[in-house]
Design a protein around this motif. Structure first.
Motif, PDB file in Angstrom:
ATOM      1  N   GLU G  29     -17.206   3.259  18.992  1.00 59.26           N
ATOM      2  CA  GLU G  29     -16.711   3.551  17.634  1.00 59.26           C
ATOM      3  C   GLU G  29     -15.459   2.735  17.319  1.00 59.26           C
ATOM      4  OE1 GLU G  29     -18.195   5.731  15.600  1.00 59.26           O
ATOM      5  OE2 GLU G  29     -19.649   6.523  17.022  1.00 59.26           O
ATOM      6  N   GLY G  30     -15.143   1.767  18.155  1.00 62.36           N
ATOM      7  CA  GLY G  30     -13.947   0.981  17.903  1.00 62.36           C
ATOM      8  C   GLY G  30     -12.689   1.640  18.420  1.00 62.36           C
ATOM      9  N   ILE G  31     -12.827   2.471  19.439  1.00 65.91           N
ATOM     10  CA  ILE G  31     -11.683   3.211  19.988  1.00 65.91           C
ATOM     11  C   ILE G  31     -11.535   2.891  21.470  1.00 65.91           C
ATOM     12  CG2 ILE G  31     -10.789   5.528  20.501  1.00 65.91           C
ATOM     13  CD1 ILE G  31     -12.603   6.430  18.052  1.00 65.91           C
ATOM     14  N   VAL G  32     -10.354   2.464  21.873  1.00 67.08           N
ATOM     15  CA  VAL G  32     -10.074   2.209  23.285  1.00 67.08           C
ATOM     16  C   VAL G  32      -8.761   2.902  23.632  1.00 67.08           C
ATOM     17  CG1 VAL G  32      -9.807   0.456  25.066  1.00 67.08           C
ATOM     18  CG2 VAL G  32     -11.130  -0.080  23.016  1.00 67.08           C
ATOM     19  N   LEU G  33      -8.830   4.047  24.247  1.00 67.20           N
ATOM     20  CA  LEU G  33      -7.597   4.777  24.546  1.00 67.20           C
ATOM     21  C   LEU G  33      -6.931   4.207  25.783  1.00 67.20           C
ATOM     22  CD1 LEU G  33      -8.874   8.284  23.503  1.00 67.20           C
ATOM     23  CD2 LEU G  33      -7.084   6.945  22.393  1.00 67.20           C
ATOM     24  N   ASP G  34      -5.599   4.261  25.784  1.00 66.50           N
ATOM     25  CA  ASP G  34      -4.771   3.625  26.812  1.00 66.50           C
ATOM     26  C   ASP G  34      -4.290   4.714  27.765  1.00 66.50           C
ATOM     27  OD1 ASP G  34      -3.173   1.777  28.129  1.00 66.50           O
ATOM     28  OD2 ASP G  34      -1.607   1.760  26.612  1.00 66.50           O
ATOM     29  N   TRP G  35      -5.259   5.230  28.558  1.00 67.81           N
ATOM     30  CA  TRP G  35      -4.970   6.427  29.345  1.00 67.81           C
ATOM     31  C   TRP G  35      -3.841   6.240  30.348  1.00 67.81           C
ATOM     32  CZ3 TRP G  35      -6.452  10.208  26.768  1.00 67.81           C
ATOM     33  CH2 TRP G  35      -7.703  10.274  26.146  1.00 67.81           C
ATOM     34  N   ASN G  36      -3.636   5.044  30.846  1.00 69.79           N
ATOM     35  CA  ASN G  36      -2.560   4.878  31.841  1.00 69.79           C
ATOM     36  C   ASN G  36      -1.227   4.476  31.233  1.00 69.79           C
ATOM     37  OD1 ASN G  36      -3.204   2.288  31.121  1.00 69.79           O
ATOM     38  ND2 ASN G  36      -2.926   1.479  33.207  1.00 69.79           N
ATOM     39  N   ARG G  37      -1.087   4.689  29.929  1.00 71.03           N
ATOM     40  CA  ARG G  37       0.168   4.305  29.285  1.00 71.03           C
ATOM     41  C   ARG G  37       1.363   5.034  29.886  1.00 71.03           C
ATOM     42  NH1 ARG G  37       0.348   4.219  22.892  1.00 71.03           N
ATOM     43  NH2 ARG G  37      -0.945   2.416  23.356  1.00 71.03           N
ATOM     44  N   GLU G  38       1.205   6.314  30.190  1.00 66.29           N
ATOM     45  CA  GLU G  38       2.339   7.088  30.697  1.00 66.29           C
ATOM     46  C   GLU G  38       2.854   6.493  32.011  1.00 66.29           C
ATOM     47  OE1 GLU G  38       1.654  11.221  30.547  1.00 66.29           O
ATOM     48  OE2 GLU G  38       3.778  11.707  30.751  1.00 66.29           O
ATOM     49  N   VAL G  61     -10.497  13.084  19.793  1.00 61.71           N
ATOM     50  CA  VAL G  61     -10.280  14.375  20.457  1.00 61.71           C
ATOM     51  C   VAL G  61     -11.386  14.642  21.470  1.00 61.71           C
ATOM     52  CG1 VAL G  61     -10.113  16.867  20.108  1.00 61.71           C
ATOM     53  CG2 VAL G  61      -8.972  15.309  18.518  1.00 61.71           C
ATOM     54  N   VAL G  62     -12.605  14.339  21.075  1.00 65.38           N
ATOM     55  CA  VAL G  62     -13.728  14.560  21.985  1.00 65.38           C
ATOM     56  C   VAL G  62     -13.588  13.692  23.239  1.00 65.38           C
ATOM     57  CG1 VAL G  62     -16.224  14.234  22.253  1.00 65.38           C
ATOM     58  CG2 VAL G  62     -15.307  15.360  20.197  1.00 65.38           C
ATOM     59  N   LEU G  63     -13.176  12.435  23.040  1.00 64.80           N
ATOM     60  CA  LEU G  63     -12.969  11.549  24.190  1.00 64.80           C
ATOM     61  C   LEU G  63     -11.942  12.130  25.154  1.00 64.80           C
ATOM     62  CD1 LEU G  63     -12.830   8.003  22.501  1.00 64.80           C
ATOM     63  CD2 LEU G  63     -14.573   8.835  24.094  1.00 64.80           C
ATOM     64  N   VAL G  65     -11.069  15.350  25.468  1.00 64.11           N
ATOM     65  CA  VAL G  65     -11.619  16.549  26.087  1.00 64.11           C
ATOM     66  C   VAL G  65     -12.547  16.158  27.227  1.00 64.11           C
ATOM     67  CG1 VAL G  65     -13.184  18.496  25.696  1.00 64.11           C
ATOM     68  CG2 VAL G  65     -11.365  17.999  24.032  1.00 64.11           C
ATOM     69  N   THR G  66     -13.371  15.139  26.968  1.00 62.36           N
ATOM     70  CA  THR G  66     -14.310  14.673  27.987  1.00 62.36           C
ATOM     71  C   THR G  66     -13.592  14.253  29.263  1.00 62.36           C
ATOM     72  OG1 THR G  66     -15.735  13.872  26.225  1.00 62.36           O
ATOM     73  CG2 THR G  66     -16.134  12.985  28.420  1.00 62.36           C
ATOM     74  N   ARG G  67     -12.443  13.607  29.069  1.00 60.71           N
ATOM     75  CA  ARG G  67     -11.688  13.127  30.233  1.00 60.71           C
ATOM     76  C   ARG G  67     -10.704  14.168  30.750  1.00 60.71           C
ATOM     77  NH1 ARG G  67     -10.778   6.995  31.275  1.00 60.71           N
ATOM     78  NH2 ARG G  67     -12.539   6.088  30.192  1.00 60.71           N
ATOM     79  N   ASN G  68     -10.686  15.337  30.107  1.00 60.77           N
ATOM     80  CA  ASN G  68      -9.764  16.402  30.525  1.00 60.77           C
ATOM     81  C   ASN G  68      -8.313  15.957  30.428  1.00 60.77           C
ATOM     82  OD1 ASN G  68      -9.445  19.066  31.315  1.00 60.77           O
ATOM     83  ND2 ASN G  68      -9.138  18.489  33.478  1.00 60.77           N
TER      84      ASN G  68
END
Lengths: 247, 247, 247, 247, 247, 247, 247, 247
Positions: G29-38, G61-63, G65-68
């Motif tokens: 959907e054109g979304i790439v979250l930067d999970w290791n930013r912290e 939000v769903v992404l 939740v999926t990754r907890n």
């Protein structure tokens, strides 16, 4: 670089307490030249002289001479050029109108490549020649047609056949920048607009011409910063090298 | 005018303590119409509806009806028009595109007078028709040529012979406003530029087109405020009345 | 077009007194389409819907259908699209995110051509898809890589090999637009910057991203107006057709 | 034009590789004068000296002398004038206040034509005289009334009868530009506003006066660029020639 | 204040973890009223409603009622007023035109004090009445003369004798704000300019009128923020109380 | 005034063809002094030297001497002052810091009147002294407290008792102008803000300080143009003369 | 994402011809979250909702939740929140005043850390609470003191002892932003200014407050974008984690 | 300070009539130094020389010498420095590049403290060294890495390990300021952005770089005014003293 002035300097070497941390031995003056830029992005390292001290400019030229590299200098005022030492000046091919200088240890012979420059007025010539010389520096020979603004549209139309044959048309205009739209509505080549700071009143600084380029009703006009003939030339060079690598 | 709301109003008639000091008995609403403006400066009183309440607009129409005067209303949105009472609405000749309305107790027959209007794009038509209707209100019949922007210059040149015959050329354009300079470079008539707020990005609000008109490289362009088709019409009317009084 | 409203209209047909002077029989609404634009300048006529009335948009679509021409509509809000009559709507391939619609009586099959699109953030996707669909309309298939802004530079670098292979890189970014310079410092292809109005505070409206593109320290960046994905696509198409005519 | 400086110039004639492509043999300096402008649009070619080099200005004068043409030069600072060679200077009628010069091989005798100039303050006189001399250059004799700003309204009202008789009133004002509205609310002639850059603080550069002209509550004011006395004169000349051809 | 929405709120009372640290027990909503402002600086605490939530406004009114204090509310839209609960609304004397409301537990009888208000146009009346009501709230009765803009200067001159008798003249004008200079050039009283956001094009937002006030050629004009009728009233009240304490 | 330069001047007296139309015999230089301004509006005629030529300034001084009038000159740079002839200079009491000069044939003895000046920084002193001397010119003695900006708030608070006793407090501040709000929140006297152009970056030119004055959260602040110490003094004088005529 | 609308969609899947090229399977959907930013920069990924479609927000939000993963959403209007599906809404701790929401699968207990927030006015509270909640999301408990603007300086001084004890002071102010300088002139802690868009006239949009922060005469003030309470919180968190890692 | 010039000065000591009201005996020149600033807010008094006369600067140095205090002077041009008397100059450690001078009667030995400076280009070095010397003046030794702009991203990445170890990273950049976002997206330390006025066209004055810092997509960037290297240093010093008091 900090000047030590007066009796306190020996006791309190403030600046010396935090030495510059340069990238290589020759950059202890805060200068790191990007010698492999041409390989990486298709245009060579160049030096914007506005904002640099005379000492910094001289140091950069010496660095290039040391490495036996060619170099393009832009926005180098005649007054600033005159401040350089003769040994530096004599190595530069300087043009006062366009405020450009070339340090040249072996430039390519420039050849025609389907790129041309159109200047709206005589006052725009300085920026147009900056583009022309930046193209020549990269081996591209570009004709320049001057003083064909829309106040006398016949001047532009007289050259239309020639201009329409170019693949890239660098249009240089100040004041209201109407030539950008007129040209882009008539030719198939890409129009790269170079707005200039020529003009007064609301045209002071070039924002009016810039906004005209951006808001053009003719589709496909692209633009660079005000007075940035060098940038337009770089865009043309990148295109030529991507689409016609032999050039 | 102040709404008396709640039990405190009887005790503390705050607004009433400082009554409006109007110029004549019918202006106790803060309205003083300049009925002799046409005699004094050559154009009739008109009402800019933007910024006025519906009640104020209705009151002005009633004042004009009472005095048996004609009136032009500008910048009257269709939504605002719909809020007026039917008895007011039915007296107005309303045009939603140009947001103009005419209260008319005996308009002159409009006649051709060497004034014409050129619109760069379809979106500029609203402002162009505002000018056209303001001219008609003063008895001047002005042809309007639309959608002839410089992206396709042939559209303008196709009409050049007709346009070149006009003594006053009202040019309406948004975006980059290149048509102002192109037209002024081709015709002997005075170009009155009407920049419009058509466009987005740097053209938002119309400043780019306005600045193009002001900085035009073609000599003799004059301009009015953004979206002010009414103002351009007024300038034309003043000129016609000074130079050709019989019109 | 002027609405005749009320009893005065029969007596004083103000607007009718100065009829529109259109270029051809089908343009009596103030619309003159530039059907040969593609032949002349290399990109097809398209319609900017922002600023036009619903009636004008519908009329333009009918004109194109009558002539059996394809057409691209841009900046067409979903709300405005919904106001069109079903017979018009069903002829349009509409995309609400990019606010584009295509009237298509025989589009070419789009093929890869060395052009790609990079969007800094998810919010920039709308403008990126506008560019993508404008390219497809002209037969050019362009991949789109989204959400790779410099806050997490690894996202961009992960795609660097793919991006570096493109001859033209359309970079779409709002806020501070740092991606323009980062990309242009890494690839040989021409970077066409499309600043977007994404952001708030000083970024409102997109001027910050636009100025970043114009002032980029990386040489050769060119830019188009804020949110003008269509314009970037047009520039790319003009280049492809000049340099690689078979595409 | 490019200066060949230093030993590299013989080997690398960069600028020479792409010669200017001028429109006629005498324009190899990037100058193409529009000699038939007066016939086409009603005002003669003139030269904006700001932004041009001294060499370019001198070359233009020589071109005009060669063709036996008259010429008006504007925005020519006294310092710049002094840099011209004596043989050029002695051919020019120079006025340092208005920064105008006239090269004159046979100017018409100027006659009154119903045009006058009003200056708000003493500091606005420079721009007012620019307009006056540009009118005289075209054969129009225009009286100038100075220092009648609205801080002392009696100064303007003292001259009202004279001003009200003019068909065109050029009003020159800086600072807040209130005189534009005051004049336009009192006279039937067309008010052409010339905002000036006189003032400080928010008035610096002249935008405040310009915006006052554009937003005037008095209908029919038209304006030209800041400090553009020449442009106002051109508009007046175009009108006189269209409406009263014998003048 | 934070809304606890959904099952997570009990577990993670994020906002509650960092409670507001208010100045007194009744300010736990982030509100600290400056009840002794009138004693300290000469004007009473007032509440700017723009930017506040309906809940915050209601809470402030309740706080004032609890303390038995009067209160002036400004920039309170009719829509926002309608959202208040009836028990709050009925305590307020609300005027929709000026968007002001007064909570009044015993206002002084307002008396004439040599202060008057002049509005350039009908659209400026809203701001003029805001000033008038703010003066009345402090016990000062100020006449208001409306619709006397300079497009018809006779309207202002008709009232000149009355206006010239005031010690403080609050002039309210939008568009080009020429009335500020005209008035200040004619009267001995202090002109406090209140520029308004009335107008369009370059006048949008009110900056043109503001800059006209600041750059006025008439000496001694002072100004307040755009649309700030309340501020002009406060300045007048402070002066009256310093110079004529009995008022 | 036009300089006749070269052989063409005798044949073509262009400027002479349209002589200035001055208001009285001594104003043939475009100067009309408003000698009865003090009677009409309460402050004397003064001369803003910025924007005027040295010749114009000298002529004005001579006009005043001829009429045996006093005169205040503002914004007179030391360099410009030095260009005046000694016979003019010796009649002027010149202060280079405030760039003011007084031609004085009998000034009143200035007396304390409840007006004082507060300067935020040392750099604001020039504008503060301009106000002080303009007050003295009108017979008002105003103390000046300097360098009490809010970076060290104790400096302001140390003087609070003295400042709070003034009826009018002229506050002069550049940079962010926080002192305007701090002062207005502490004193009963009217705060007249004089924003200055002191500062760099976003404070360049003074707009930041000006906007701080206009947007002050403390009620009743009024402001004048940037660097306009003279204007603040005029406002104070008008108030003193209206409220305390004996002063 | 492109809506296929009408009979042409099957034949001409324009958008489908150039599929998105996402970074991982869940980002089509054109979304790439930067999970290791912290880990990388010290603050967690957060989502700016302004400019995103409701569908994009829900997908993010769903992404998470999926990754907890926990997630902070900013600039989420109450209206937009209401458009989310109930299954999404119930997972969010939403605060309408600050327009923030927290998706929380296990937030840390927030503890005091020497950071506090000061709001100038009640209207600034929304942005102040945004900062407070962003801090809480990262485990930092920050007290908030509201409505202590300089119009009533005592309100700020009453809290000075508490504020002076903080190591980082987040000051939130709109209008003229004088509180930034007042606070920074009184405390040893770092002042992070958060200018807000609270205000009207010249304060509209927040530029006046922003410029006041930047031009502050008190040394060491730093600032973030207008209304960016989140950004100020991030700066504080980065500092706490660098200087006091245990927090 | 007022110069008494000419025969009138004895009779009319205008300026003397209203003597400065300084805070202490040594401040009769309008100078009040805040000697206890360091104790109160954590950074020492410093003097911004831009906007001050040479006499004022000299007087300030003498005041400091008299009190045996150290002092930092900023924005002191080499030309201005040369105007100071030798006895003053010899007491100053002056650096012409950064335009800073230090009067030093016993500076602390500066030690490393986890703060570093990164400059995008050679032209930004002047502002970077201003920060470096301001840090040294307070006893903090900060390394400086120069000429690592994003046009050649490898230059920045080559130093990433070193930069990532700093707790505070002062990033100095002009033009488009992309380095702010790139750095903040890569390091855990706080990025303090110092935008510079380096650049031309839209970058003139530094607003483009400033806005890039404010609108950065990387969370937690804070910024100071354009060219304010001193301010960034002060922020760092305040943090070091709050978090690590021993430094």
């Amino acid at each position: 670089m900090p000047v030590q002035d007066g009796p306190f300097s020996a006791l309190h070497p403030i600046a010396a307490a935090a030495p510059f941390c340069g990238a290589d031995p020759v950059s202890d003056e805060g200068i790191v030249l990007d010698w492999n830029r041409e390989t990486r992005v298709g245009v060579a390292e160049a030096v914007l002289c506005a904002g640099k001290t005379t000492e910094q400019i001289a140091r950069i030229v010496v660095l290039a001479v040391t490495r036996n590299r060619s170099l393009l200098l832009t926005k180098l005022d005649a007054g600033r050029f005159a401040e350089l030492e003769p040994t530096v000046r004599e190595r530069l091919n300087f043009d006062p109108l366009s405020r450009t200088a070339v340090l040249d240890n072996g430039l390519p012979i420039s050849v025609p490549a389907g790129v041309g420059i159109v200047c709206a007025g005589t006052s725009d010539l300085a920026v147009g020649v900056e583009a022309q010389r930046a193209l020549a520096f990269h081996g591209v020979q570009a004709p320049l047609i001057a003083d064909v603004g829309v106040a006398g549209l016949w001047r532009f139309l007289d050259h239309l056949e020639q201009i329409a044959a170019w693949r890239i048309v660098i249009v240089v205009a100040g004041m209201e920048g109407a030539l950008f739209s007129v040209a882009a509505g008539q030719v198939r080549g890409l129009v790269i607009a170079v707005p200039t700071s020529v003009g007064y009143g609301v045209a002071t600084g070039g924002a009016t011409a810039l906004h005209s380029a951006l808001a053009s009703c003719a589709p496909g006009v692209v633009t660079v910063n005000i007075d940035n003939g060098f940038g337009a030339a770089c865009a043309a060079i990148k295109l030529l090298r991507m689409f016609a690598p032999s050039q």
